[in-house]
Design a protein around this motif. Structure first.
Motif, mmCIF file in Angstrom:
data_model
loop_
_atom_site.group_PDB
_atom_site.id
_atom_site.type_symbol
_atom_site.label_atom_id
_atom_site.label_comp_id
_atom_site.label_asym_id
_atom_site.label_seq_id
_atom_site.Cartn_x
_atom_site.Cartn_y
_atom_site.Cartn_z
ATOM 1 N N ARG A 130 83.531 -32.679 -0.631
ATOM 2 C CA ARG A 130 82.925 -32.700 -1.956
ATOM 3 C C ARG A 130 81.696 -31.789 -1.920
ATOM 4 O O ARG A 130 81.189 -31.445 -0.840
ATOM 5 N N VAL A 131 81.234 -31.394 -3.071
ATOM 6 C CA VAL A 131 80.097 -30.482 -3.135
ATOM 7 C C VAL A 131 78.814 -31.277 -2.925
ATOM 8 O O VAL A 131 78.565 -32.266 -3.621
ATOM 9 N N VAL A 132 78.028 -30.860 -1.958
ATOM 10 C CA VAL A 132 76.790 -31.561 -1.612
ATOM 11 C C VAL A 132 75.631 -30.565 -1.714
ATOM 12 O O VAL A 132 75.705 -29.461 -1.175
ATOM 13 N N ASP A 133 74.589 -30.952 -2.416
ATOM 14 C CA ASP A 133 73.469 -30.045 -2.658
ATOM 15 C C ASP A 133 72.167 -30.773 -2.347
ATOM 16 O O ASP A 133 71.822 -31.747 -3.019
ATOM 17 N N PHE A 134 71.477 -30.319 -1.323
ATOM 18 C CA PHE A 134 70.204 -30.931 -0.935
ATOM 19 C C PHE A 134 69.025 -30.060 -1.378
ATOM 20 O O PHE A 134 67.970 -30.062 -0.767
ATOM 21 N N SER A 135 69.256 -29.276 -2.435
ATOM 22 C CA SER A 135 68.191 -28.505 -3.086
ATOM 23 C C SER A 135 67.602 -27.374 -2.244
ATOM 24 O O SER A 135 66.466 -26.967 -2.472
ATOM 25 N N VAL A 136 68.360 -26.854 -1.307
ATOM 26 C CA VAL A 136 67.915 -25.652 -0.598
ATOM 27 C C VAL A 136 68.046 -24.462 -1.558
ATOM 28 O O VAL A 136 69.079 -24.305 -2.206
ATOM 29 N N SER A 137 67.000 -23.659 -1.677
ATOM 30 C CA SER A 137 67.080 -22.541 -2.620
ATOM 31 C C SER A 137 66.787 -21.193 -1.969
ATOM 32 O O SER A 137 66.749 -20.169 -2.646
ATOM 33 N N ASP A 138 66.606 -21.172 -0.657
ATOM 34 C CA ASP A 138 66.393 -19.918 0.069
ATOM 35 C C ASP A 138 67.763 -19.288 0.333
ATOM 36 O O ASP A 138 68.539 -19.805 1.134
ATOM 37 N N THR A 139 68.048 -18.171 -0.358
ATOM 38 C CA THR A 139 69.397 -17.595 -0.241
ATOM 39 C C THR A 139 69.637 -16.933 1.116
ATOM 40 O O THR A 139 70.735 -16.465 1.382
ATOM 41 N N ARG A 146 72.558 -9.941 -1.663
ATOM 42 C CA ARG A 146 71.126 -9.817 -1.442
ATOM 43 C C ARG A 146 70.583 -8.474 -1.916
ATOM 44 O O ARG A 146 70.232 -8.329 -3.083
ATOM 45 N N LEU A 147 70.545 -7.490 -1.043
ATOM 46 C CA LEU A 147 69.916 -6.211 -1.381
ATOM 47 C C LEU A 147 70.841 -5.077 -0.946
ATOM 48 O O LEU A 147 71.722 -5.282 -0.103
ATOM 49 N N PRO A 148 70.630 -3.883 -1.487
ATOM 50 C CA PRO A 148 71.457 -2.745 -1.028
ATOM 51 C C PRO A 148 71.425 -2.658 0.491
ATOM 52 O O PRO A 148 70.356 -2.764 1.115
ATOM 53 N N THR A 149 72.593 -2.485 1.078
ATOM 54 C CA THR A 149 72.706 -2.535 2.535
ATOM 55 C C THR A 149 71.776 -1.528 3.206
ATOM 56 O O THR A 149 71.155 -1.808 4.228
ATOM 57 N N GLU A 150 71.666 -0.340 2.629
ATOM 58 C CA GLU A 150 70.850 0.724 3.236
ATOM 59 C C GLU A 150 69.352 0.429 3.127
ATOM 60 O O GLU A 150 68.538 1.084 3.773
ATOM 61 N N PHE A 151 68.976 -0.513 2.298
ATOM 62 C CA PHE A 151 67.576 -0.813 2.052
ATOM 63 C C PHE A 151 66.902 -1.367 3.311
ATOM 64 O O PHE A 151 65.704 -1.200 3.516
ATOM 65 N N ALA A 152 67.694 -2.012 4.148
ATOM 66 C CA ALA A 152 67.205 -2.497 5.448
ATOM 67 C C ALA A 152 65.977 -3.389 5.330
ATOM 68 O O ALA A 152 64.988 -3.215 6.029
ATOM 69 N N ALA A 153 66.043 -4.347 4.408
ATOM 70 C CA ALA A 153 64.947 -5.305 4.260
ATOM 71 C C ALA A 153 64.809 -6.128 5.538
ATOM 72 O O ALA A 153 65.797 -6.377 6.236
ATOM 73 N N GLN A 154 63.587 -6.530 5.816
ATOM 74 C CA GLN A 154 63.384 -7.398 6.980
ATOM 75 C C GLN A 154 64.031 -8.748 6.709
ATOM 76 O O GLN A 154 63.862 -9.322 5.623
ATOM 77 N N ARG A 155 64.741 -9.232 7.660
ATOM 78 C CA ARG A 155 65.480 -10.478 7.473
ATOM 79 C C ARG A 155 64.725 -11.620 8.148
ATOM 80 O O ARG A 155 64.334 -11.504 9.302
#
Lengths: 358, 358
Positions: free
Chosen positions: A202-211, A154-163
């Protein structure tokens, strides 16, 4: 993209094993935050500093993996060098935690990548290699670290983005287990677990794109593997004393419950369906939707489940490892997040050497 | 850091198999540069455009992997969905080539990471699972792409940095094989290969830190595994019709020869010791020390070795997969590059259904 029918079975179905592979020595090490959580008292080691005196979090992560490997081996009076094989994996690019940790022990090593389902993947491979008579003993180990995962994914750990509320917190920790076909390692009366069957996902993908929302991305795969396991074996949730999913978290495990219900009319009860990502932190620990990471399920299993198994009279347990198979590069290229889940059925028994059981 | 004595054997030694697992359907696809190389005529498919009509090289890489899986299955009148398991790996972070490719086929999937030794790792796991009666058939597949690897491991591909003489060129390609215990898939007279034994490698690090010089980083591991295989089995180079290492390249394979000679007094002859990284490109192709990558050895094996095996009267072949277990992050943190090598012994035989052999 077409979505598969969850729980439909194909040629690759549940693999029944003969229970010849035993897991005899669970070892766990966690970071300070996990130590302050509700399961803190159950882990073998809680480190006070998540750098472990190293110059980087990456190096700290591999120290935890090594510690768990050495602890698991010590519990059965072995050294890592006595093992015939080390199966290990982690979340870092090129699984460097496992590769560099393996450099410190003189043991044949094979690396795995199944995201946060790697622990259950290693149990399946290890059990097959032991039961098939190819390697014995085998050490299975996995690790993750909040600070290495955060900056890689995601982002640099120290950046402390709001989760966001759906975000999960990668568990800092490592766990290792010794798998063996011989029964010499556990003492009379001690618990050991046998590997009884496995359903590879098996690999299942329901199109979630929010990492941040990996619980939702993994939930369909979890439901799929669980339903395939039920369909293949003719079993349902009541046949298990416990079903422990890996790191779906609060949101993902709720979604899995709903998918299982809607697709098959099967109810998963909170009495015997738990998620390690829900168990490992309390809601006061600012982890939003719960825990995640390669270490989440194995430290919960090794540290907590194993130690309360006798008190809770756990016999048959299904470990459902769950992983999200994306990468930052894939998501930057517009891909959604595929999920995978593998199930391994284990049976707890107390060692009874006099009974002359196999 | 202390260096291990190359070739010393520990508890983890050579695993002898019963030859019940057969490899029956080698499939290979390569990029245009590999198609123009000396082995070009032997590959199943040479693509004209290394983007394969995709929007990124990463997506092209997974298309190649998928193509090789489908081709291997077609050769034995199967679809990928008939397989009980797909074992796959690649070089990209989170092995996204394999994970996203597996999303396109409805088959249970387990991901592996052994850097460029992943192909041999997959053969070992696949053979054990087939021979142990756990899964059948199993598809093993690996892929790499010059343009995805270059920008992930070194510099943006378009930057066109000058490459030092020791640099190798990542092979663009993919290969897949169907492993099965049944003998129904190959026709009378066709070649099939049985997996006879395996020596899993340990991680060996001789402090090479030049991220271009992976041949030198992997050479000690290659020598170590080869010498351990010889020591465990009482064999020497003359017992093999061919020893094929993965991607040591010109420099690394020369160093391996020298390490084997100096440590054990054993001479590897160019008559029966080849390196796929040396074979796959000609010296006019500006690849410096030769080819490398997850696809280098399997496309050479599937495309070239398999097709000339009868003419060259190859019986016993040792596939020595070689991998460098570093990452850019690890090297930026001052780490050297650990190497690993796994050996799988295979025996070529022509199918003779009337002989009633097992």
């Amino acid at each position: 993209m077409t979505f598969p029918v969850l729980g439909s079975t194909g040629a690759g179905s549940t693999i029944r094993m003969k229970g010849r592979c035993r897991i005899t020595s669970p070892a766990s090490v966690v970071g300070p935050k996990e130590g302050r959580g509700p399961l803190g008292q159950f882990f073998d080691l809680v480190v006070e500093d998540d750098l472990l005196g190293q110059s980087s979090w990456e190096k700290a992560e591999r120290e935890m993996l090594l510690h768990s490997v050495r602890t698991a081996c010590e519990k059965v009076n072995l050294t890592p060098e006595d093992a015939q094989l080390l199966l290990a994996g982690d979340l870092l690019n090129q699984t460097i935690t496992s590769g560099y940790a393996a450099r410190s022990v003189d043991v044949p090593y094979l690396g795995l990548y199944g995201a946060c389902a790697t622990f259950v993947e290693s149990l399946f491979f290890g059990a097959a290699l032991v039961e098939g008579g190819f390697c014995d003993p085998v050490v299975c180990a996995t690790a993750s670290h909040h600070n290495t995962a955060e900056r890689q994914y995601r982002l640099p750990t120290e950046f402390a983005a709001q989760r966001p509320p759906e975000a999960q917190w990668t568990v800092t920790g490592a766990a290792a287990f010794v798998l063996s076909g011989s029964r010499s390692s556990a003492s009379e009366g001690e618990l050991e677990a046998r590997v009884l069957s496995a359903t590879v996902g098996r690999v299942v993908d329901f199109s979630v794109s929010d990492t941040y929302d990996l619980g939702s991305a993994m939930a369909p795969a979890a439901a799929d593997t669980l339903l395939r396991h039920f369909a293949d074996t003719g079993r349902g949730p009541d046949d298990f004393d416990l079903i422990l999913s890996g790191d779906l978290g609060r949101l993902g495990s709720e979604l899995s419950r709903e998918l299982v219900q809607r697709n098959a009319g099967i109810n998963l009860s909170p009495d015997n369906y738990w998620d390690a990502g829900v168990l490992i932190y309390s809601s006061e620990q600012n982890v939003n939707a719960g825990g995640s990471g390669c270490a989440c399920q194995p430290v919960t299993f090794a540290g907590y489940i194993w130690k309360v198994a006798r008190k809770l009279q756990l016999g048959r347990v299904l470990l459902l490892g769950t992983g999200a198979l994306h990468s930052p590069v894939a998501c930057q290229q517009g891909e959604s997040i595929p999920g995978i889940a593998h199930a391994v059925e284990i049976g707890f028994t107390a060692v009874n050497k006099q009974a002359g059981e196999q």
